[in-house]
Design a protein around this motif. Structure first.
Motif, PDB file in Angstrom:
ATOM      1  N   GLY A  14       8.460 -96.040  47.203  1.00 26.86           N
ATOM      2  CA  GLY A  14       9.810 -96.082  47.941  1.00 26.86           C
ATOM      3  C   GLY A  14      10.015 -97.244  48.686  1.00 26.86           C
ATOM      4  O   GLY A  14       9.314 -98.409  48.674  1.00 26.86           O
ATOM      5  N   THR A  15      11.088 -97.399  49.683  1.00 26.73           N
ATOM      6  CA  THR A  15      11.508 -98.209  50.551  1.00 26.73           C
ATOM      7  C   THR A  15      10.336 -98.723  51.401  1.00 26.73           C
ATOM      8  O   THR A  15      10.080 -99.975  51.334  1.00 26.73           O
ATOM      9  CB  THR A  15      12.681 -97.832  51.392  1.00 26.73           C
ATOM     10  OG1 THR A  15      13.510 -97.470  50.581  1.00 26.73           O
ATOM     11  CG2 THR A  15      13.237 -99.095  52.315  1.00 26.73           C
ATOM     12  N   ALA A  16       9.570 -97.684  52.023  1.00 30.46           N
ATOM     13  CA  ALA A  16       8.507 -97.996  52.995  1.00 30.46           C
ATOM     14  C   ALA A  16       7.197 -98.767  51.832  1.00 30.46           C
ATOM     15  O   ALA A  16       6.830 -99.873  52.419  1.00 30.46           O
ATOM     16  CB  ALA A  16       7.872 -97.118  53.573  1.00 30.46           C
ATOM     17  N   ASP A  35       2.680 -94.994  42.194  1.00 30.43           N
ATOM     18  CA  ASP A  35       3.754 -93.754  42.207  1.00 30.43           C
ATOM     19  C   ASP A  35       3.864 -92.838  41.134  1.00 30.43           C
ATOM     20  O   ASP A  35       3.704 -93.380  39.961  1.00 30.43           O
ATOM     21  CB  ASP A  35       5.142 -94.565  42.484  1.00 30.43           C
ATOM     22  CG  ASP A  35       6.177 -93.824  43.184  1.00 30.43           C
ATOM     23  OD1 ASP A  35       6.618 -93.865  44.137  1.00 30.43           O
ATOM     24  OD2 ASP A  35       6.463 -92.767  42.472  1.00 30.43           O
ATOM     25  N   THR A  42      14.240 -92.684  47.637  1.00 27.59           N
ATOM     26  CA  THR A  42      15.039 -91.728  47.948  1.00 27.59           C
ATOM     27  C   THR A  42      16.497 -92.133  48.289  1.00 27.59           C
ATOM     28  O   THR A  42      17.494 -91.637  48.058  1.00 27.59           O
ATOM     29  CB  THR A  42      14.508 -91.042  49.027  1.00 27.59           C
ATOM     30  OG1 THR A  42      13.463 -90.313  48.678  1.00 27.59           O
ATOM     31  CG2 THR A  42      15.410 -90.176  49.808  1.00 27.59           C
ATOM     32  N   LYS A  52      26.867 -91.429  50.409  1.00 24.91           N
ATOM     33  CA  LYS A  52      28.188 -92.385  50.711  1.00 24.91           C
ATOM     34  C   LYS A  52      29.048 -92.743  49.806  1.00 24.91           C
ATOM     35  O   LYS A  52      30.266 -92.724  50.238  1.00 24.91           O
ATOM     36  CB  LYS A  52      27.612 -93.785  51.341  1.00 24.91           C
ATOM     37  CG  LYS A  52      27.239 -93.843  53.059  1.00 24.91           C
ATOM     38  CD  LYS A  52      25.953 -93.249  53.365  1.00 24.91           C
ATOM     39  CE  LYS A  52      26.077 -92.197  54.058  1.00 24.91           C
ATOM     40  NZ  LYS A  52      24.565 -91.329  54.439  1.00 24.91           N
ATOM     41  N   ALA A 116      -1.338 -89.585  43.617  1.00 28.78           N
ATOM     42  CA  ALA A 116      -2.587 -90.033  44.222  1.00 28.78           C
ATOM     43  C   ALA A 116      -2.895 -88.632  45.183  1.00 28.78           C
ATOM     44  O   ALA A 116      -2.093 -88.093  45.683  1.00 28.78           O
ATOM     45  CB  ALA A 116      -2.469 -91.214  45.210  1.00 28.78           C
ATOM     46  N   ASP A 310       9.226 -92.236  55.968  1.00 31.89           N
ATOM     47  CA  ASP A 310       9.638 -90.603  56.235  1.00 31.89           C
ATOM     48  C   ASP A 310       8.440 -89.913  56.401  1.00 31.89           C
ATOM     49  O   ASP A 310       8.511 -88.944  57.092  1.00 31.89           O
ATOM     50  CB  ASP A 310      10.508 -89.971  55.220  1.00 31.89           C
ATOM     51  CG  ASP A 310      12.036 -90.159  55.349  1.00 31.89           C
ATOM     52  OD1 ASP A 310      12.221 -91.620  56.029  1.00 31.89           O
ATOM     53  OD2 ASP A 310      12.761 -89.933  54.702  1.00 31.89           O
ATOM     54  N   LEU A 317      14.515 -92.837  58.750  1.00 31.19           N
ATOM     55  CA  LEU A 317      15.768 -93.577  58.392  1.00 31.19           C
ATOM     56  C   LEU A 317      15.341 -94.931  57.547  1.00 31.19           C
ATOM     57  O   LEU A 317      14.233 -95.483  57.785  1.00 31.19           O
ATOM     58  CB  LEU A 317      16.658 -94.161  59.495  1.00 31.19           C
ATOM     59  CG  LEU A 317      17.133 -93.125  60.551  1.00 31.19           C
ATOM     60  CD1 LEU A 317      17.613 -93.718  61.961  1.00 31.19           C
ATOM     61  CD2 LEU A 317      18.284 -92.279  59.939  1.00 31.19           C
ATOM     62  N   LEU A 318      16.372 -95.388  56.723  1.00 32.45           N
ATOM     63  CA  LEU A 318      16.034 -96.459  55.643  1.00 32.45           C
ATOM     64  C   LEU A 318      15.344 -97.701  56.537  1.00 32.45           C
ATOM     65  O   LEU A 318      14.314 -98.206  56.003  1.00 32.45           O
ATOM     66  CB  LEU A 318      17.323 -96.810  55.196  1.00 32.45           C
ATOM     67  CG  LEU A 318      17.263 -97.598  53.810  1.00 32.45           C
ATOM     68  CD1 LEU A 318      17.260 -99.020  54.224  1.00 32.45           C
ATOM     69  CD2 LEU A 318      16.144 -97.363  52.906  1.00 32.45           C
TER      70      LEU A 318
HETATM   71  C1  LIG Z   1      20.817 -86.960  51.602  1.00 30.95           C
HETATM   72  C2  LIG Z   1      20.348 -88.343  52.518  1.00 30.95           C
HETATM   73  C3  LIG Z   1      21.137 -89.107  53.037  1.00 30.95           C
HETATM   74  C4  LIG Z   1      20.765 -90.196  53.781  1.00 30.95           C
HETATM   75  N1  LIG Z   1      21.097 -91.198  54.392  1.00 30.95           N
HETATM   76  C5  LIG Z   1      20.745 -92.070  55.080  1.00 30.95           C
HETATM   77  C6  LIG Z   1      21.759 -93.114  55.531  1.00 30.95           C
HETATM   78  O1  LIG Z   1      22.759 -93.015  55.659  1.00 30.95           O
HETATM   79  N2  LIG Z   1      20.939 -93.944  56.126  1.00 30.95           N
HETATM   80  C7  LIG Z   1      19.629 -94.190  56.553  1.00 30.95           C
HETATM   81  O2  LIG Z   1      19.375 -95.029  57.238  1.00 30.95           O
HETATM   82  N3  LIG Z   1      18.629 -93.349  56.077  1.00 30.95           N
HETATM   83  C8  LIG Z   1      19.371 -92.044  55.197  1.00 30.95           C
HETATM   84  N4  LIG Z   1      18.460 -91.367  54.821  1.00 30.95           N
HETATM   85  C9  LIG Z   1      17.026 -91.293  54.935  1.00 30.95           C
HETATM   86  C10 LIG Z   1      16.452 -92.497  53.887  1.00 30.95           C
HETATM   87  O3  LIG Z   1      16.867 -92.388  52.619  1.00 30.95           O
HETATM   88  C11 LIG Z   1      15.042 -92.230  54.055  1.00 30.95           C
HETATM   89  O4  LIG Z   1      14.552 -92.667  55.485  1.00 30.95           O
HETATM   90  C12 LIG Z   1      14.179 -93.296  53.355  1.00 30.95           C
HETATM   91  O5  LIG Z   1      14.814 -93.470  51.991  1.00 30.95           O
HETATM   92  C13 LIG Z   1      12.747 -93.071  53.327  1.00 30.95           C
HETATM   93  O6  LIG Z   1      11.926 -93.877  52.439  1.00 30.95           O
HETATM   94  P1  LIG Z   1      10.566 -93.827  52.047  1.00 30.95           P
HETATM   95  O7  LIG Z   1      10.064 -95.025  51.372  1.00 30.95           O
HETATM   96  O8  LIG Z   1       9.989 -93.131  53.110  1.00 30.95           O
HETATM   97  O9  LIG Z   1      10.389 -92.619  50.964  1.00 30.95           O
HETATM   98  P2  LIG Z   1      11.079 -92.367  49.405  1.00 30.95           P
HETATM   99  O10 LIG Z   1      11.993 -93.702  49.147  1.00 30.95           O
HETATM  100  O11 LIG Z   1      10.958 -90.869  48.998  1.00 30.95           O
HETATM  101  O12 LIG Z   1       9.751 -92.869  48.539  1.00 30.95           O
HETATM  102  C14 LIG Z   1       8.341 -92.201  48.605  1.00 30.95           C
HETATM  103  C15 LIG Z   1       7.950 -92.254  47.303  1.00 30.95           C
HETATM  104  O13 LIG Z   1       6.378 -91.843  47.236  1.00 30.95           O
HETATM  105  C16 LIG Z   1       6.178 -91.188  45.756  1.00 30.95           C
HETATM  106  N5  LIG Z   1       5.268 -90.291  45.904  1.00 30.95           N
HETATM  107  C17 LIG Z   1       5.319 -88.984  46.716  1.00 30.95           C
HETATM  108  N6  LIG Z   1       4.029 -88.594  46.772  1.00 30.95           N
HETATM  109  C18 LIG Z   1       3.080 -89.165  45.831  1.00 30.95           C
HETATM  110  C19 LIG Z   1       1.594 -89.251  45.571  1.00 30.95           C
HETATM  111  N7  LIG Z   1       1.020 -88.230  45.827  1.00 30.95           N
HETATM  112  N8  LIG Z   1       1.467 -90.095  44.936  1.00 30.95           N
HETATM  113  C20 LIG Z   1       1.891 -91.275  44.370  1.00 30.95           C
HETATM  114  N9  LIG Z   1       3.391 -91.347  44.790  1.00 30.95           N
HETATM  115  C21 LIG Z   1       4.057 -90.466  45.657  1.00 30.95           C
HETATM  116  C22 LIG Z   1       7.530 -90.791  45.414  1.00 30.95           C
HETATM  117  O14 LIG Z   1       7.691 -90.578  44.135  1.00 30.95           O
HETATM  118  C23 LIG Z   1       8.754 -91.665  46.055  1.00 30.95           C
HETATM  119  O15 LIG Z   1       8.776 -92.803  45.038  1.00 30.95           O
HETATM  120  C24 LIG Z   1      19.098 -90.200  53.948  1.00 30.95           C
HETATM  121  C25 LIG Z   1      18.117 -89.257  53.248  1.00 30.95           C
HETATM  122  C26 LIG Z   1      18.785 -88.279  52.675  1.00 30.95           C
HETATM  123  C27 LIG Z   1      18.079 -87.271  51.667  1.00 30.95           C
END
Ligand SMILES: Cc1cc2nc3c(=O)[nH]c(=O)nc-3n(C[C@H](O)[C@H](O)[C@H](O)COP(=O)(O)OP(=O)(O)OC[C@H]3O[C@@H](n4cnc5c(N)ncnc54)[C@H](O)[C@@H]3O)c2cc1C
Length: 477
Positions: A14-16, A35, A42, A52, A116, A310, A317-318
């Motif tokens: 994901g983003t992180a 992944d 997300t 949005k 994983a 997250d 947050l993103l």
């Molecule tokens: C409806 C909604 C609206 C939002 N609006 C905003 C906004 O306007 N502004 C803002 O800043 N933030 C917003 N957010 C929050 C933002 O989307 C998140 O903070 C951000 O996307 C988190 O990124 P991440 O990399 O932590 O997780 P993710 O992008 O979810 O990435 C996690 C990845 O891990 C993978 N994964 C999970 N478990 C495993 C495993 N065991 N093995 C291998 N891979 C795995 C998944 O497949 C996924 O690809 C919103 C969230 C939602 C749900």
């Protein structure tokens, strides 16, 4: 089963995770990014961007209804749900496409599709295909929606945000459980798009605003313009004939019964840890089972395990996920020489109408003796009235003695922009007098910010009492 030994393993693209991978690969080529999919993040697939897009459609619909305020009659506005969803999905797919294309450019030797889990500290198993021994591991697995137990029996009538962005058409009705960011944003958007929406809260809070004045404003405003019950007592909920039937008590203890096509569960999200066998990671967990980590290094204790995005639930947050990814990826590659990185001023924006911004130190964290407040109502503010966007309130906080700007909460027009101006001022460690030295054009919503800052300056005993409706500011400042 195949075995690999790597310097850094990043779980989650994901983003992180993508940020962590890019930071780590600058320092070592011996990196893997794992992944299980679906790829696309997300944010792009089911979060920030599609929500949005839906809100943008809702704003367009609302503008036609609001045009009457300006003497413009828009006769017979029709909302074509199929077209609304078509645009949401095609634009969403475009954003997702960019992310997937960037993942596809990653060295194929570095990318491992699959889920994983920890089998022991520093050893990961990827489905039934591979074991990876990693010197350092970044956990970036994101979060997923929580389903409240009372909705468990409703089967396919319960939806999450992910499901909404797969719709081909808008439904007739939906009950939204949750009055936080996602519930309010999606609930108001669907309401404006002609869906019959009822929003149910439990705690009485509406939005994450916690300054009592801003929080009350949000609660009263949204309860007036939406069918919203901030602390609903649900007495019965069941499903038959493809409808969800809800019996509940309103704020004034009246019993109501309503039926809906669907229920949207928006009561919160929890870290994606359950599929990771996190108990085998050799790290300390808090009482909720979430790894304890330092947000400045992202490190779990002194172990070679780092949390990003997250999943750590620090600031879900993103932009924070992107920052944590970079910090974690570098720290994982540098381990054991882990360096702390500064974090930005907290900033959260909620895309309701009026918008909400929360930044800097939270009201609830400011000790009584140390700070003063300045405020402004947007109800009589010049530019806000010109635009017929004159709802809301801003409260700004400043430190006694030093005059430093500490933080703010706002519900009101252009909060997405004003939130940025104020967060940047906070990160620059500006004082209120310094902020007041900045230019303010006329007539703009920022003149309202200046009014709040002037009141704060006076309350901090750093400036005179502002002249009410002063003419050098122009009318309605
Ligand atoms: C409806 C909604 C609206 C939002 N609006 C905003 C906004 O306007 N502004 C803002 O800043 N933030 C917003 N957010 C929050 C933002 O989307 C998140 O903070 C951000 O996307 C988190 O990124 P991440 O990399 O932590 O997780 P993710 O992008 O979810 O990435 C996690 C990845 O891990 C993978 N994964 C999970 N478990 C495993 C495993 N065991 N093995 C291998 N891979 C795995 C998944 O497949 C996924 O690809 C919103 C969230 C939602 C749900």
């Amino acid at each position: 089963m195949e075995e690999r030994t790597v310097d850094v393993a990043v779980i989650g693209a994901g983003t992180a995770g993508l940020g962590a991978y890019r930071a780590a690969v600058k320092q070592t080529e011996n990196v893997v990014l794992i992944d299980g999919g679906p790829l696309g993040t997300t944010c792009a697939r089911v979060g920030c961007m599609p929500s949005k897009l839906l809100i943008a459609a809702a704003d367009a619909a609302h503008a036609t209804h609001n045009a009457e305020e300006f003497g413009i009659m828009v006769i017979d506005t029709q909302i074509d749900g199929k077209e609304v969803m078509k645009r949401v999905k095609s634009e969403r797919d475009r954003f997702v496409g960019f992310v997937v294309a960037s993942v596809n450019q990653i060295n194929p030797d570095h990318f491992i599709p699959g889920y994983a889990k920890f089998v022991e500290p520093q050893t990961l198993q990827i489905d039934d295909q591979m074991m990876i021994n990693a010197k350092s591991i970044v956990i970036a697995t994101g979060s997923k929606p929580v389903i409240p137990p009372q909705l468990n029996s409703l089967g396919d009538r319960v939806l999450f945000n992910d499901d909404i962005f797969e719709w081909d058409d808008l439904p007739d009705s939906i009950a939204v459980f949750g009055t936080g960011i996602i519930g309010l944003e999606l609930g108001q958007a669907l309401d404006r798009l002609g869906v019959r929406v009822s929003i149910f809260g439990r705690s009485g809070h509406v939005s994450p605003l916690r300054d009592p004045v801003c929080a009350d404003y949000a609660r009263n405003y949204f309860s007036e313009v939406l069918d919203l019950t901030p602390s609903a007592m649900i007495s019965e909920i069941d499903q038959h004939d493809d409808q969800v039937h809800i019996r509940f008590f309103t704020e004034n203890s009246q019993e109501r019964s309503e039926s809906f096509d669907y229920v949207l569960a928006a009561v919160g999200r929890r870290p994606n840890l359950n599929n990771l066998s996190i108990e085998n990671a050799g790290i300390d967990l808090d009482e909720k089972g979430i790894p304890i980590f330092d947000p400045y290094t992202t490190q779990c204790g002194d172990q070679p395990v780092f949390m990003a995005g997250d999943v750590g639930n620090f600031r879900p947050l993103l932009h924070e996920a992107a920052d944590e990814g970079r910090i974690a990826g570098k720290a994982a590659a540098d381990y054991p020489e882990v360096m702390a990185a500064p974090r930005r001023t907290p900033l959260a924006i909620i895309f309701t109408d009026p918008q909400i911004a929360i930044l800097g130190d939270r009201y609830s964290d400011l000790p009584d003796q140390r700070f003063e407040i300045g405020d402004v109502s947007f109800e009589d503010q010049g530019r806000s009235r010109v635009l017929a966007k004159n709802q809301g309130v801003l409260r700004v906080y400043g430190e006694k003695g030093s005059g430093r700007f500490l933080g703010a909460e706002m519900i009101g027009p252009s909060a997405e922009h004003i939130g940025h101006l104020l967060a940047w001022s906070k990160q620059q460690d500006m004082t209120i007098p310094e902020m007041l030295e900045m230019p303010f054009y006329h007539p703009v919503i920022e003149e309202g910010v200046r009014t709040a800052l002037r009141i704060l300056n006076k309350n901090l005993k750093l400036g005179p009492k502002p002249v009410e409706r002063c003419l050098d500011c122009g009318p309605g400042a």
